[in-house]
Design an enzyme around this catalytic site. Structure first.
Site, short mmCIF file in Angstrom:
data_model
loop_
_atom_site.label_atom_id
_atom_site.label_comp_id
_atom_site.label_asym_id
_atom_site.label_seq_id
_atom_site.Cartn_x
_atom_site.Cartn_y
_atom_site.Cartn_z
N ASP A 111 -9.99 -1.01 7.33
CA ASP A 111 -10.59 0.02 8.19
C ASP A 111 -11.26 -0.65 9.38
O ASP A 111 -11.86 -1.72 9.25
CB ASP A 111 -11.66 0.80 7.41
CG ASP A 111 -11.07 1.69 6.33
OD1 ASP A 111 -9.89 2.05 6.42
OD2 ASP A 111 -11.81 2.01 5.38
N ARG A 141 0.83 -1.21 0.00
CA ARG A 141 0.00 0.00 0.00
C ARG A 141 0.86 1.25 0.00
O ARG A 141 1.75 1.41 0.83
CB ARG A 141 -0.88 0.01 1.26
CG ARG A 141 -1.65 1.31 1.51
CD ARG A 141 -2.89 1.38 0.66
NE ARG A 141 -3.62 2.61 0.89
CZ ARG A 141 -4.67 2.72 1.69
NH1 ARG A 141 -5.11 1.67 2.35
NH2 ARG A 141 -5.32 3.86 1.81
N ARG A 201 -5.98 1.09 -4.51
CA ARG A 201 -5.08 0.61 -3.48
C ARG A 201 -5.01 -0.91 -3.48
O ARG A 201 -5.98 -1.59 -3.79
CB ARG A 201 -5.46 1.12 -2.09
CG ARG A 201 -6.79 0.66 -1.51
CD ARG A 201 -7.99 1.48 -1.98
NE ARG A 201 -7.85 2.91 -1.80
CZ ARG A 201 -8.15 3.53 -0.65
NH1 ARG A 201 -8.60 2.85 0.37
NH2 ARG A 201 -8.02 4.81 -0.56
N ASP A 213 -6.87 -1.95 1.67
CA ASP A 213 -7.38 -0.97 2.62
C ASP A 213 -8.01 -1.74 3.77
O ASP A 213 -8.85 -2.62 3.54
CB ASP A 213 -8.42 -0.08 1.94
CG ASP A 213 -8.95 1.02 2.84
OD1 ASP A 213 -8.17 1.57 3.64
OD2 ASP A 213 -10.16 1.33 2.74
P1 ADP Z 1 -9.82 5.55 3.22
O1 ADP Z 1 -10.73 6.62 3.77
O2 ADP Z 1 -10.04 5.33 1.78
O3 ADP Z 1 -9.86 4.29 4.04
P2 ADP Z 1 -7.11 5.67 4.12
O4 ADP Z 1 -7.12 4.18 4.28
O5 ADP Z 1 -5.91 6.28 3.46
O6 ADP Z 1 -8.37 6.15 3.31
O7 ADP Z 1 -7.36 6.28 5.53
C1 ADP Z 1 -7.06 7.60 5.82
C2 ADP Z 1 -6.91 7.74 7.32
O8 ADP Z 1 -8.15 7.49 7.96
C3 ADP Z 1 -5.97 6.75 7.98
O9 ADP Z 1 -4.66 7.23 8.00
C4 ADP Z 1 -6.55 6.63 9.39
O10 ADP Z 1 -5.72 7.27 10.34
C5 ADP Z 1 -7.86 7.36 9.32
N1 ADP Z 1 -8.98 6.69 9.98
C6 ADP Z 1 -9.91 7.33 10.74
N2 ADP Z 1 -10.81 6.49 11.23
C7 ADP Z 1 -10.46 5.25 10.80
C8 ADP Z 1 -11.02 3.95 10.99
N3 ADP Z 1 -12.14 3.77 11.74
N4 ADP Z 1 -10.41 2.90 10.40
C9 ADP Z 1 -9.31 3.10 9.64
N5 ADP Z 1 -8.73 4.30 9.41
C10 ADP Z 1 -9.30 5.38 9.99
MG MG Z 2 -8.54 3.05 5.16
#
Ligand code: ADP
Ligand code: MG
Length: 160
Positions: free
Chosen positions: A98, A84, A93, A96
């Site tokens: 989350d 990534r 990507r 990802d």
């Molecule tokens: P996307 O919004 O597409 O998932 P990214 O994976 O680049 O984009 O995430 C951007 C930022 O979102 C990460 O660096 C992280 O710190 C933040 N973030 C905020 N809340 C969360 C969550 N619940 N899970 C994962 N990342 C999060």
């Molecule tokens: Mg993310």
């Protein structure tokens, strides 16, 4: 319950998006983290930015004693190992990961010098590709803020 969303739409060191998600599940199930359930994999049109390949998406429930911030740090290590590169928001990507929900916690903050974290994840209500997998593996789950089930949230989303 702790729920993690997985997504991939370009090939990386672990292979195709489908192979990358399978490997990510293996990597997640290590050390202090255990996978409880994994949804079916679904293929969805890209969200936000349209001119990019389709995504493979899934949701997993996990068990861990890691704090939310430590779990996020662990997810970032796995994303990095999957090739990534942080670029465009909503851009293509290899992987990802989350955190959708961490035991119903409502939280916004960041670790010292670390990434920001919002819980529950801010995008749940508008993303059928997380709601459908949640409905599959965790039918009794309720959104921590609205207390709606994933099925009810999906029905509302499909009305709009
Ligand atoms: P996307 O919004 O597409 O998932 P990214 O994976 O680049 O984009 O995430 C951007 C930022 O979102 C990460 O660096 C992280 O710190 C933040 N973030 C905020 N809340 C969360 C969550 N619940 N899970 C994962 N990342 C999060
Ligand atoms: Mg993310």
């Amino acid at each position: 319950m702790i729920l993690i969303a997985l997504g991939s739409n370009i090939n990386g060191p672990w292979g195709s998006p489908r192979e990358t998600l399978a490997r990510a599940i293996t990597e997640l199930n290590r050390g202090p983290v255990r996978i409880a359930r994994v949804s079916s994999l679904i293929v969805t049109a890209p969200f936000g930015r349209k001119n990019q390949p389709d995504f493979a998406n899934a949701v997993a429930s996990v068990e861990t004693h890691l704090s939310p911030i430590s779990l996020l740090a662990r997810l970032h290590v796995i994303e990095r190992n999957a090739g990534r590169k942080r670029g465009l928001r909503w851009g293509p990507r290899t992987l990802d990961l989350d955190i959708l929900d961490y035991h119903g916690l409502i939280f916004t903050g960041r670790g010292i010098g670390k990434a920001s974290l919002t819980l529950p994840h801010a995008g749940i209500a508008d993303r059928s590709f997380v709601l459908a997998p949640i409905a599959e593996i965790a039918p009794r789950w309720r959104h921590p803020r609205t207390h709606q089930s994933a099925k009810a949230m999906l029905a509302r989303l499909n009305q709009n």
